[in-house]
Design a protein around this motif. Structure first.
Motif, mmCIF file in Angstrom:
data_model
loop_
_atom_site.group_PDB
_atom_site.id
_atom_site.type_symbol
_atom_site.label_atom_id
_atom_site.label_comp_id
_atom_site.label_asym_id
_atom_site.label_seq_id
_atom_site.Cartn_x
_atom_site.Cartn_y
_atom_site.Cartn_z
ATOM 1 N N THR A 85 -1.740 -1.720 3.009
ATOM 2 C CA THR A 85 -2.043 -3.088 2.606
ATOM 3 C C THR A 85 -1.267 -3.401 1.329
ATOM 4 N N ALA A 86 -0.961 -4.666 1.117
ATOM 5 C CA ALA A 86 -0.314 -5.104 -0.119
ATOM 6 C C ALA A 86 -1.343 -5.509 -1.169
ATOM 7 N N ASP A 87 -2.632 -5.557 -0.795
ATOM 8 C CA ASP A 87 -3.690 -5.983 -1.722
ATOM 9 C C ASP A 87 -4.924 -5.103 -1.537
ATOM 10 N N HIS A 111 0.486 6.402 -4.136
ATOM 11 C CA HIS A 111 -0.357 5.372 -3.514
ATOM 12 C C HIS A 111 -1.711 5.284 -4.203
ATOM 13 N N GLN A 128 -2.204 1.482 -0.641
ATOM 14 C CA GLN A 128 -1.238 0.551 -1.211
ATOM 15 C C GLN A 128 -0.237 1.377 -2.006
#
Length: 130
Positions: A85-87, A111, A128
């Motif tokens: 995920t980016a968020d 990460h 992320q």
């Protein structure tokens, strides 16, 4: 194909999908979680496979999760997909607001990540990149 460490050509080229098991009758919860909460798109299963129940979901960048019905279902507690995920913080807040427990873990180099369970108890890892 790229060579393997022993010099032989690699046999595999990509991951097509990950399948997780689910108990009979859990499709509504799976759709609410994977489709609603995580925002994946449900993919129509081929007619012959649809008779078995379950649901398939697709996301960006080739992400595909198949949830198959297993009569003697036991949730995966160790095995799990790792989902990018980016968020991460936004996703954690979204899951917590929906009543899911989020367990942070800082042991994966490069990460940020946490674990959460889907509605039938399967372990999921969300990551992320730093």
């Amino acid at each position: 194909m790229s060579p393997s460490p022993n010099g032989d050509p690699a046999v595999l080229s990509a991951l097509h999908h990950v399948q997780l098991a689910a108990p009979p009758g859990s499709e509504p919860e799976l759709r609410a979680f994977y489709g609603g909460l995580l925002g994946l798109t449900e993919v129509e299963k081929p007619a012959e496979l649809a008779k078995r129940g379950g649901a398939w979901f697709r996301g960006p960048n080739g992400l595909e999760l198949h949830l198959g019905i297993e009569q003697d279902f036991r949730p995966a507690r160790k095995a799990h997909p790792g989902l990018l995920t980016a968020d991460l913080d936004g996703l954690a807040a979204r899951l917590q607001a929906a009543g899911h427990t989020v367990t942070p873990d800082d042991l994966f180099p490069g990460h940020r990540r946490f674990y959460a369970d889907d509605p039938v108890g399967n372990r999921l890892e969300f990551l992320q990149p730093l």
